[in-house]
Motif scaffolding. Structure first.
Motif, PDB file in Angstrom:
ATOM      1  N   ILE A 191       0.926  -1.235  -0.017  1.00  0.00           N
ATOM      2  CA  ILE A 191      -0.011  -0.064   0.162  1.00  0.00           C
ATOM      3  C   ILE A 191       1.002   1.249  -0.004  1.00  0.00           C
ATOM      4  O   ILE A 191       1.941   1.090   0.364  1.00  0.00           O
ATOM      5  CB  ILE A 191      -0.909   0.079   0.977  1.00  0.00           C
ATOM      6  N   SER A 192       0.441   2.227  -0.229  1.00  0.00           N
ATOM      7  CA  SER A 192       1.088   3.551  -0.208  1.00  0.00           C
ATOM      8  C   SER A 192       1.276   3.974   0.848  1.00  0.00           C
ATOM      9  O   SER A 192       0.700   3.837   1.882  1.00  0.00           O
ATOM     10  CB  SER A 192       0.236   4.662  -1.198  1.00  0.00           C
ATOM     11  N   ILE A 193       2.502   4.323   1.360  1.00  0.00           N
ATOM     12  CA  ILE A 193       2.921   4.970   2.606  1.00  0.00           C
ATOM     13  C   ILE A 193       3.089   6.338   2.590  1.00  0.00           C
ATOM     14  O   ILE A 193       3.268   7.176   1.367  1.00  0.00           O
ATOM     15  CB  ILE A 193       4.360   4.502   3.067  1.00  0.00           C
ATOM     16  N   GLN A 214       9.952   9.230   4.974  1.00  0.00           N
ATOM     17  CA  GLN A 214      11.238   9.861   5.517  1.00  0.00           C
ATOM     18  C   GLN A 214      11.778   9.386   6.744  1.00  0.00           C
ATOM     19  O   GLN A 214      12.933   9.207   6.590  1.00  0.00           O
ATOM     20  CB  GLN A 214      10.898  11.247   5.718  1.00  0.00           C
ATOM     21  N   GLN A 215      11.091   8.725   7.559  1.00  0.00           N
ATOM     22  CA  GLN A 215      11.509   7.997   8.621  1.00  0.00           C
ATOM     23  C   GLN A 215      12.476   6.672   8.160  1.00  0.00           C
ATOM     24  O   GLN A 215      13.396   6.457   8.657  1.00  0.00           O
ATOM     25  CB  GLN A 215      10.490   7.529   9.831  1.00  0.00           C
ATOM     26  N   ILE A 269      17.657   3.937   7.154  1.00  0.00           N
ATOM     27  CA  ILE A 269      18.256   3.064   6.092  1.00  0.00           C
ATOM     28  C   ILE A 269      19.602   3.922   6.174  1.00  0.00           C
ATOM     29  O   ILE A 269      20.689   3.046   5.784  1.00  0.00           O
ATOM     30  CB  ILE A 269      17.624   3.152   4.447  1.00  0.00           C
ATOM     31  N   GLN A 270      19.585   5.213   5.959  1.00  0.00           N
ATOM     32  CA  GLN A 270      20.924   6.107   5.922  1.00  0.00           C
ATOM     33  C   GLN A 270      21.632   5.741   7.006  1.00  0.00           C
ATOM     34  O   GLN A 270      22.914   5.460   7.026  1.00  0.00           O
ATOM     35  CB  GLN A 270      20.548   7.590   5.820  1.00  0.00           C
ATOM     36  N   LYS A 271      20.968   5.512   8.104  1.00  0.00           N
ATOM     37  CA  LYS A 271      22.008   5.305   9.487  1.00  0.00           C
ATOM     38  C   LYS A 271      22.594   3.833   9.279  1.00  0.00           C
ATOM     39  O   LYS A 271      23.691   3.481   9.607  1.00  0.00           O
ATOM     40  CB  LYS A 271      21.069   5.251  10.648  1.00  0.00           C
ATOM     41  N   MET A 272      21.833   3.058   8.696  1.00  0.00           N
ATOM     42  CA  MET A 272      22.418   1.401   8.397  1.00  0.00           C
ATOM     43  C   MET A 272      23.644   1.297   7.410  1.00  0.00           C
ATOM     44  O   MET A 272      24.421   0.653   7.842  1.00  0.00           O
ATOM     45  CB  MET A 272      21.228   0.553   7.983  1.00  0.00           C
TER      46      MET A 272
END
Length: 179
Positions: A116-118, A124-125, A130-133
């Motif tokens: 489904i659409s988020i 953004q969360q 993902i950027q932190k990972m």
């Protein structure tokens, strides 16, 4: 003609020129848009390489494909491409520019498929996590595919995380087939 070499030279020149004018992000957005338009509308390429159209008409078509306006660095590059009759490699120049920009600014692109659409906040969360990972900047394209039933499939570079219901059902089915 070596399409890869020509497109790389033009793309690299455009990136360096855009950076010198502080327009790199805007040019990047326009090149992504132009690349998408080339993919969605194959007739654009035919129009751009049409010898019966003048350079002015071709530029007008390209500026329209870029959303109606372009930064000065991209405008001058379009003029140079048309002057040197390199219109046939414009799509490759756009793609190469995108690659060079992502390399220069350490951006990894990916794709998130959900059932489904988020909403924007959740997206953004997720990007922040993902950027932190991966410890780098990330650009995620969101796609909705109800066939995955639930969960998500994240493709980032060479990695693919399948946390979808359909993926889990497939893994269970494969396990029973092996036994």
């Amino acid at each position: 003609m070596n399409t890869g070499l020509i497109s790389s030279r033009y793309a690299d020149s455009l990136l360096q020129y855009a950076i010198s004018l502080g327009q790199e992000e805007e040019v990047y957005d326009k090149m992504k848009l132009l690349s998408e338009i080339f993919m969605k509308m194959p007739r654009l390429r035919s129009a751009i390489i049409n010898p019966s159209l003048s350079g002015r008409e071709k530029k007008k078509i390209l500026v329209t494909a870029c959303g109606g306006s372009v930064p000065s660095s991209l405008s001058k590059m379009i003029d140079l491409i048309l002057k040197n009759e390199r219109e046939e490699v414009l799509q490759y120049i756009a793609l190469r520019f995108i690659d060079l920009y992502r390399d220069k600014f350490d951006i990894q692109s990916g794709r998130l498929v959900t059932a489904i659409s988020i909403d924007h906040k959740t997206g953004q969360q997720l990007v922040t996590r993902i950027q932190k990972m991966v410890k780098t900047n990330v650009e995620i394209e969101s796609v909705v595919d109800s066939e995955i039933i639930g969960g998500f499939i994240l493709t980032l570079g060479d990695f693919r995380w399948d946390a979808s219901v359909s993926g889990e059902l497939t893994r269970i089915r494969n396990k029973f087939r092996k036994d």
